[in-house]
Each structure stands twice: as C-alpha cells, then as structure tokens.
Design a protein around this motif. Structure first.
Motif, PDB file in Angstrom:
ATOM      1  N   HIS A  60      80.064 109.695 168.385  1.00 42.13           N
ATOM      2  CA  HIS A  60      80.415 109.214 169.720  1.00 42.13           C
ATOM      3  C   HIS A  60      79.327 109.580 170.730  1.00 42.13           C
ATOM      4  O   HIS A  60      78.819 110.703 170.729  1.00 42.13           O
ATOM      5  CB  HIS A  60      81.748 109.852 170.134  1.00 42.13           C
ATOM      6  N   GLN A  61      78.978 108.635 171.597  1.00 38.05           N
ATOM      7  CA  GLN A  61      77.923 108.878 172.585  1.00 38.05           C
ATOM      8  C   GLN A  61      78.449 109.008 174.007  1.00 38.05           C
ATOM      9  O   GLN A  61      77.673 109.147 174.949  1.00 38.05           O
ATOM     10  CB  GLN A  61      76.874 107.760 172.511  1.00 38.05           C
ATOM     11  N   GLY A  62      79.771 108.962 174.163  1.00 43.98           N
ATOM     12  CA  GLY A  62      80.361 109.197 175.469  1.00 43.98           C
ATOM     13  C   GLY A  62      80.959 110.590 175.542  1.00 43.98           C
ATOM     14  O   GLY A  62      80.598 111.487 174.780  1.00 43.98           O
ATOM     15  N   SER A  63      81.883 110.783 176.470  1.00 41.68           N
ATOM     16  CA  SER A  63      82.522 112.082 176.668  1.00 41.68           C
ATOM     17  C   SER A  63      83.393 112.443 175.465  1.00 41.68           C
ATOM     18  O   SER A  63      84.318 111.718 175.111  1.00 41.68           O
ATOM     19  CB  SER A  63      83.374 112.052 177.940  1.00 41.68           C
ATOM     20  N   THR A  64      83.105 113.583 174.855  1.00 44.68           N
ATOM     21  CA  THR A  64      83.923 114.054 173.739  1.00 44.68           C
ATOM     22  C   THR A  64      85.323 114.399 174.221  1.00 44.68           C
ATOM     23  O   THR A  64      86.317 114.122 173.544  1.00 44.68           O
ATOM     24  CB  THR A  64      83.272 115.286 173.090  1.00 44.68           C
ATOM     25  N   THR A  65      85.417 115.029 175.402  1.00 45.17           N
ATOM     26  CA  THR A  65      86.723 115.386 175.953  1.00 45.17           C
ATOM     27  C   THR A  65      87.600 114.148 176.111  1.00 45.17           C
ATOM     28  O   THR A  65      88.770 114.146 175.719  1.00 45.17           O
ATOM     29  CB  THR A  65      86.557 116.084 177.308  1.00 45.17           C
ATOM     30  N   ALA A  66      87.050 113.085 176.677  1.00 38.48           N
ATOM     31  CA  ALA A  66      87.823 111.865 176.891  1.00 38.48           C
ATOM     32  C   ALA A  66      88.285 111.261 175.575  1.00 38.48           C
ATOM     33  O   ALA A  66      89.429 110.791 175.460  1.00 38.48           O
ATOM     34  CB  ALA A  66      86.994 110.857 177.679  1.00 38.48           C
ATOM     35  N   LEU A  67      87.424 111.266 174.561  1.00 33.35           N
ATOM     36  CA  LEU A  67      87.798 110.694 173.269  1.00 33.35           C
ATOM     37  C   LEU A  67      88.902 111.522 172.621  1.00 33.35           C
ATOM     38  O   LEU A  67      89.861 110.974 172.067  1.00 33.35           O
ATOM     39  CB  LEU A  67      86.572 110.620 172.358  1.00 33.35           C
ATOM     40  N   LEU A  68      88.802 112.848 172.674  1.00 33.02           N
ATOM     41  CA  LEU A  68      89.842 113.708 172.112  1.00 33.02           C
ATOM     42  C   LEU A  68      91.167 113.524 172.855  1.00 33.02           C
ATOM     43  O   LEU A  68      92.234 113.476 172.236  1.00 33.02           O
ATOM     44  CB  LEU A  68      89.398 115.168 172.172  1.00 33.02           C
ATOM     45  N   GLU A  69      91.104 113.421 174.171  1.00 38.55           N
ATOM     46  CA  GLU A  69      92.330 113.223 174.951  1.00 38.55           C
ATOM     47  C   GLU A  69      92.982 111.890 174.623  1.00 38.55           C
ATOM     48  O   GLU A  69      94.207 111.797 174.521  1.00 38.55           O
ATOM     49  CB  GLU A  69      92.019 113.325 176.442  1.00 38.55           C
ATOM     50  N   GLN A  70      92.182 110.863 174.440  1.00 35.40           N
ATOM     51  CA  GLN A  70      92.722 109.554 174.066  1.00 35.40           C
ATOM     52  C   GLN A  70      93.378 109.623 172.689  1.00 35.40           C
ATOM     53  O   GLN A  70      94.469 109.079 172.476  1.00 35.40           O
ATOM     54  CB  GLN A  70      91.599 108.518 174.070  1.00 35.40           C
ATOM     55  N   HIS A  71      92.733 110.303 171.756  1.00 39.48           N
ATOM     56  CA  HIS A  71      93.235 110.397 170.386  1.00 39.48           C
ATOM     57  C   HIS A  71      94.520 111.218 170.321  1.00 39.48           C
ATOM     58  O   HIS A  71      95.458 110.861 169.590  1.00 39.48           O
ATOM     59  CB  HIS A  71      92.157 111.014 169.490  1.00 39.48           C
ATOM     60  N   LEU A  72      94.571 112.311 171.084  1.00 32.93           N
ATOM     61  CA  LEU A  72      95.713 113.222 171.038  1.00 32.93           C
ATOM     62  C   LEU A  72      96.799 112.873 172.046  1.00 32.93           C
ATOM     63  O   LEU A  72      97.887 113.471 172.013  1.00 32.93           O
ATOM     64  CB  LEU A  72      95.230 114.656 171.292  1.00 32.93           C
ATOM     65  N   ALA A  73      96.507 111.934 172.940  1.00 33.46           N
ATOM     66  CA  ALA A  73      97.453 111.525 173.984  1.00 33.46           C
ATOM     67  C   ALA A  73      97.923 112.719 174.808  1.00 33.46           C
ATOM     68  O   ALA A  73      99.114 112.865 175.112  1.00 33.46           O
ATOM     69  CB  ALA A  73      98.642 110.796 173.369  1.00 33.46           C
TER      70      ALA A  73
END
Length: 225
Positions: A60-73
C-alpha cells in the motif's frame, strides 16, 4: 476548365475508446512503482504472502492507518512507546545509503503502536530520520496522540512511499510469524524518513506461498529488534 482541388487526406478517426486518459478511482495507488532497484524485490516478497489483505497492506502506498481502520471498521489510537534523538550510525547504518542523507545529522528515532478499541496492538511502528525543518512538520512527526499518516492526510500534504523491505519476524509473546515492511516516506521540503511497520498476525496473516520466488527471509532484515 477548372481542375478540382485534390481531396484532402482523410484524418484517421479516433478509436471510440481513444482520447485523454481518465483516472479510474482505486483504493490504492499503483502498487509497483517497480523501476527502483530496491522496490522490485520487496514487491516480489510481498507477493509471496497468501492472504490478499496482507499483500495489499505490504504494498500500500497511502496511509497505513487509514487502510487498517477501513479493514477493521474501527478507529485506531496511537501509543507512543519511545522517542529520542540518536546518531544515525547507531541505529540505521544500512538505511542511510538508501535515503541519501548526511551521516552527521542527528536522527529522531520514534517507536509507536496502533491499538484498536479493545486495546489490542494492531501494529508496531518505527520512524527514523532527521527532525523536520518546519515546526508544523516537527509537531506531526513527534505527536503523542495522532498517527503520522492521519496527520499528513489531514494537512493534505503530498507524500510518496517507496517500498524497500518486506519480511517476517516473530510477534511476541507467542513468537508467531508476523509480516512487516520498511519503506521511505518523502514529503516535499523535508528530508526523507525511514518507516517500519510490523503487523499483528491475526490481522495480516503471514503464511507464504510455496511457489518459487524471493521469500521474505534473511535478505530482509528489520532495522529494529
């Protein structure tokens, strides 16, 4: 008698699908800016992981925090583990050539964790690099409450991530294999920083394919124990 003018050559008709490229929205920017010699083997190692979310997370080349939050809801919170200034010789001798930085500049060494709503550690993170030139950037990089990716996104600052390393290491306390990655984070007007992110194996399973290819092993060494 007037001679007719020769017919003008017919202009080729554009193909119905031809024309200016229209960007297609995607959850991730292109995963493989693979023309960099450090990026290609890291992407290949990431592709060895069997779980699709693990592969997506590692490249992933964007925010890791945002991707984790999206995945974990769920919204993640930051825990500052340690933060100090050290000589780069003591902490990142193998990283310096990749960043192209002066070896005499003191480095900020910052370790954090991201926690979910049940206080589970989602990721363990390391950021290393010179203190930013601008006070507002120094505040972002040293914040005790706001994750780096979220803070940069909030200021709408352009940023580039270049993947350098992908690997597996034991996740304490039970020493299960867990996936991690190391990359360069660049923001205009600042020296680049080196970032490592180490992911809980329940969230990013670290099982590997058996197909041939560079495995995330000894060739990928974490900069932090």
């Amino acid at each position: 008698m007037t001679r007719p003018h020769p017919a003008a050559p017919a202009r080729p008709r554009p193909h119905p699908r031809a024309g200016r490229a229209v960007p297609v929205p995607s959850p991730d920017p292109p995963q493989n800016r693979g023309d960099h010699p450090c990026t290609r083997p890291a992407v290949l190692r990431a592709e060895r992981f069997t779980h699709p979310f693990t592969r997506r997370l590692l490249t992933h080349q964007g925010s890791t925090t945002a991707l984790l939050e999206q995945h974990l809801a769920t919204r993640l919170t930051l825990r500052l583990v340690s933060q100090n200034v050290q000589s780069p010789h003591a902490v990142a001798a193998t990283v310096l050539p990749l960043l192209g930085l002066d070896t005499d500049v003191p480095w900020l060494v910052r370790r954090t964790e991201l926690h979910d709503g049940s206080a589970r550690v989602v990721s363990r993170n390391l950021v290393m690099g010179p203190l930013p030139r601008r006070p507002e950037m120094a505040g972002i990089l040293t914040s005790a409450t706001v994750p780096l990716g979220r803070a940069l996104a909030g200021l709408r600052l352009p940023q580039e991530r270049r993947l350098l390393r992908v690997g597996r290491s034991p996740w304490p306390p039970r020493s299960r294999p867990a996936a991690w990655r190391g990359y360069v984070l660049a923001v205009p007007g600042e020296s680049p920083w080196y970032v490592e992110e180490f992911f809980h194996p329940d969230i990013a399973p670290a099982h590997l394919r058996t197909a041939p290819g560079p495995a995330p092993g000894p060739a990928a060494t974490r900069a932090t124990p």
